[in-house]
Design an enzyme around this catalytic site. Structure first.
Site, PDB file in Angstrom:
ATOM      1  N   ARG A  53       0.867  -1.181   0.000  1.00  0.00           N
ATOM      2  CA  ARG A  53       0.000   0.000   0.000  1.00  0.00           C
ATOM      3  C   ARG A  53       0.904   1.231   0.000  1.00  0.00           C
ATOM      4  O   ARG A  53       1.984   1.202   0.605  1.00  0.00           O
ATOM      5  CB  ARG A  53      -0.875   0.049   1.261  1.00  0.00           C
ATOM      6  CG  ARG A  53      -2.015  -0.941   1.275  1.00  0.00           C
ATOM      7  CD  ARG A  53      -3.117  -0.566   0.278  1.00  0.00           C
ATOM      8  NE  ARG A  53      -4.225  -1.507   0.317  1.00  0.00           N
ATOM      9  CZ  ARG A  53      -4.362  -2.561  -0.486  1.00  0.00           C
ATOM     10  NH1 ARG A  53      -3.450  -2.820  -1.404  1.00  0.00           N
ATOM     11  NH2 ARG A  53      -5.414  -3.342  -0.398  1.00  0.00           N
ATOM     12  N   HIS A  81      -1.539   0.163  -9.712  1.00  0.00           N
ATOM     13  CA  HIS A  81      -2.196  -0.705  -8.712  1.00  0.00           C
ATOM     14  C   HIS A  81      -2.987  -1.808  -9.434  1.00  0.00           C
ATOM     15  O   HIS A  81      -4.209  -1.882  -9.331  1.00  0.00           O
ATOM     16  CB  HIS A  81      -3.120   0.092  -7.770  1.00  0.00           C
ATOM     17  CG  HIS A  81      -3.494  -0.702  -6.544  1.00  0.00           C
ATOM     18  ND1 HIS A  81      -3.877  -0.122  -5.365  1.00  0.00           N
ATOM     19  CD2 HIS A  81      -3.523  -2.044  -6.324  1.00  0.00           C
ATOM     20  CE1 HIS A  81      -4.143  -1.066  -4.465  1.00  0.00           C
ATOM     21  NE2 HIS A  81      -3.934  -2.243  -5.031  1.00  0.00           N
ATOM     22  N   GLU A 133      -4.229   7.457  -4.749  1.00  0.00           N
ATOM     23  CA  GLU A 133      -4.644   6.758  -5.977  1.00  0.00           C
ATOM     24  C   GLU A 133      -6.059   7.178  -6.350  1.00  0.00           C
ATOM     25  O   GLU A 133      -6.882   7.378  -5.460  1.00  0.00           O
ATOM     26  CB  GLU A 133      -4.620   5.235  -5.748  1.00  0.00           C
ATOM     27  CG  GLU A 133      -3.223   4.724  -5.447  1.00  0.00           C
ATOM     28  CD  GLU A 133      -3.188   3.226  -5.129  1.00  0.00           C
ATOM     29  OE1 GLU A 133      -4.229   2.563  -5.248  1.00  0.00           O
ATOM     30  OE2 GLU A 133      -2.122   2.740  -4.769  1.00  0.00           O
TER      31      GLU A 133
HETATM   32  C1  8YV Z   1      -6.988  -4.708  -5.314  1.00  0.00           C
HETATM   33  C2  8YV Z   1      -5.362  -5.277  -3.686  1.00  0.00           C
HETATM   34  O1  8YV Z   1      -8.043  -5.238  -4.594  1.00  0.00           O
HETATM   35  O2  8YV Z   1      -6.152  -7.326  -2.875  1.00  0.00           O
HETATM   36  C3  8YV Z   1      -5.692  -6.227  -2.609  1.00  0.00           C
HETATM   37  O3  8YV Z   1      -5.505  -5.854  -1.435  1.00  0.00           O
HETATM   38  O4  8YV Z   1      -4.799  -4.260  -3.461  1.00  0.00           O
HETATM   39  C4  8YV Z   1      -5.766  -5.546  -5.055  1.00  0.00           C
HETATM   40  O5  8YV Z   1      -5.990  -6.866  -5.359  1.00  0.00           O
HETATM   41  C5  8YV Z   1      -7.338  -4.636  -6.717  1.00  0.00           C
HETATM   42  O6  8YV Z   1      -6.266  -4.059  -7.347  1.00  0.00           O
HETATM   43  C6  8YV Z   1      -8.598  -3.824  -6.952  1.00  0.00           C
HETATM   44  O7  8YV Z   1      -8.352  -2.487  -6.706  1.00  0.00           O
END
Ligand code: 8YV
Length: 318
Positions: free
Chosen positions: A233, A280, A262
């Protein structure tokens, strides 16, 4: 015919998973409601399960409106937008989808390391623009085999990165918040791990507990030849320090899938010549998004059938 249980839908999933949920549940479409607060006030009481994604905030106030809630099925690995303390306090079970996306996220981490170390994007432009014929051979880059990789956060995805890195001839060491019994050396001091590493990959959970974990000291320890890769993150790195160290050369390079802001990250970061950007999208394949949605739906179906949850998250002790 028995009545279907109600399911609060806070994000829409892939079509097959939605169809499966619709077969088993009456869907309460919070995600499509005009006045979401009002929707929750009307439909929250009595609702025992939610399906959502870790990017949709789930606050204490929202949980208050769902006093009977027992399950949050999250269709992502991360759940940093949830009040996890409030979930733990109320004994609400949480499931996530790390096991469905670890291959793709680990592939992305490796792709970013290789692409950054071999300058894939500038090299491609070198061919496409005709610079190869005009200016001659592309500059020499750095070898990846034989280098040292530090992994910050050694959960399901961290371990998948480690096995891939080994196959590429890299040596792996890691830092984790709690001790783990794994075949790679654990380094309890993050600055030391950064100092020992050629590349440092962050794949630790987001949220307040890890905010700014990759600090200026860590980035400096990684050093002028070091590469920082973030597939976790944006919040886990001190972004101001990242920009400063990349700009003045205390850190060599960064390859990023995630950013603090983002989808409009700081252009002082994304515009740097020693930064490689990805939007992302580490889990962004058809297969993995289907698998994530399918697992989130399977957890809901298991819950209402009284069966064990498939991919529960351990929330305690907090
Ligand atoms: C996002 C992610 O969910 O699973 C996670 O924590 O960061 C990714 O898989 C995906 O990019 C949708 O925004």
């Amino acid at each position: 015919m028995t009545e279907k249980p109600e399911l609060m839908v806070m994000t829409t999933l892939r079509p097959q998973a939605m169809a499966r949920l619709e077969d088993h549940c009456t869907l309460l479409r919070w995600d499509e409601a005009g006045d979401r607060e009002d929707f929750l006030r009307c439909h929250g009481p009595g609702c025992r399960a939610v399906v959502t994604s870790g990017h949709v905030p789930l606050t204490r106030g929202m949980l208050d409106a769902m006093p009977d809630l027992r399950l949050v099925s999250c269709s992502s690995a991360g759940y940093d937008a949830f009040d996890a303390d409030a979930l733990a306090e109320r004994g609400i079970a949480l499931t996530n989808t790390s096991r469905a996306l670890h291959d793709d996220v680990a592939d992305t981490a490796m792709m970013l390391i290789l692409a950054a170390r071999r300058a894939l994007v500038p090299a491609e432009a070198h061919v496409r623009s005709g610079a190869w014929a005009r200016d001659g051979a592309f500059p020499l880059q750095r070898k990846v085999a034989g280098t040292q990789l530090g992994i910050v956060g050694m959960g399901t995805i961290g371990q998948s990165i480690a096995t891939r890195a080994q196959a590429f001839g890299m040596q792996v060491a890691y830092w984790n918040r709690s001790p783990r019994d794994l075949p790679w050396p654990q380094v309890p001091d993050l600055v030391q791990l950064a100092r020992d590493s050629d590349h440092l990959v962050a794949i630790v959970a987001g949220g307040e507990g890890t905010r700014g974990l990759i600090s200026e000291r860590v980035l400096e320890a990684l050093g002028p030849e070091g590469l920082f890769v973030n597939v976790a993150r944006g919040t886990v790195v001190d972004e101001a320090a990242l920009i400063a160290t990349l700009t003045d050369g205390r850190l060599g390079a960064a390859a990023l899938d995630v950013y603090e802001n983002e989808p409009a990250p700081d252009t002082r970061l994304t515009g740097l010549p020693n930064v490689l950007n990805y939007p992302h999208h580490a889990s962004g394949t058809v297969e993995t998004r289907d698998a994530m949605a399918g697992l989130a739906a399977d957890n809901v179906v298991a819950f209402f059938a009284g069966a064990p949850l498939i991919s529960p998250v351990d929330l305690g002790p907090r």
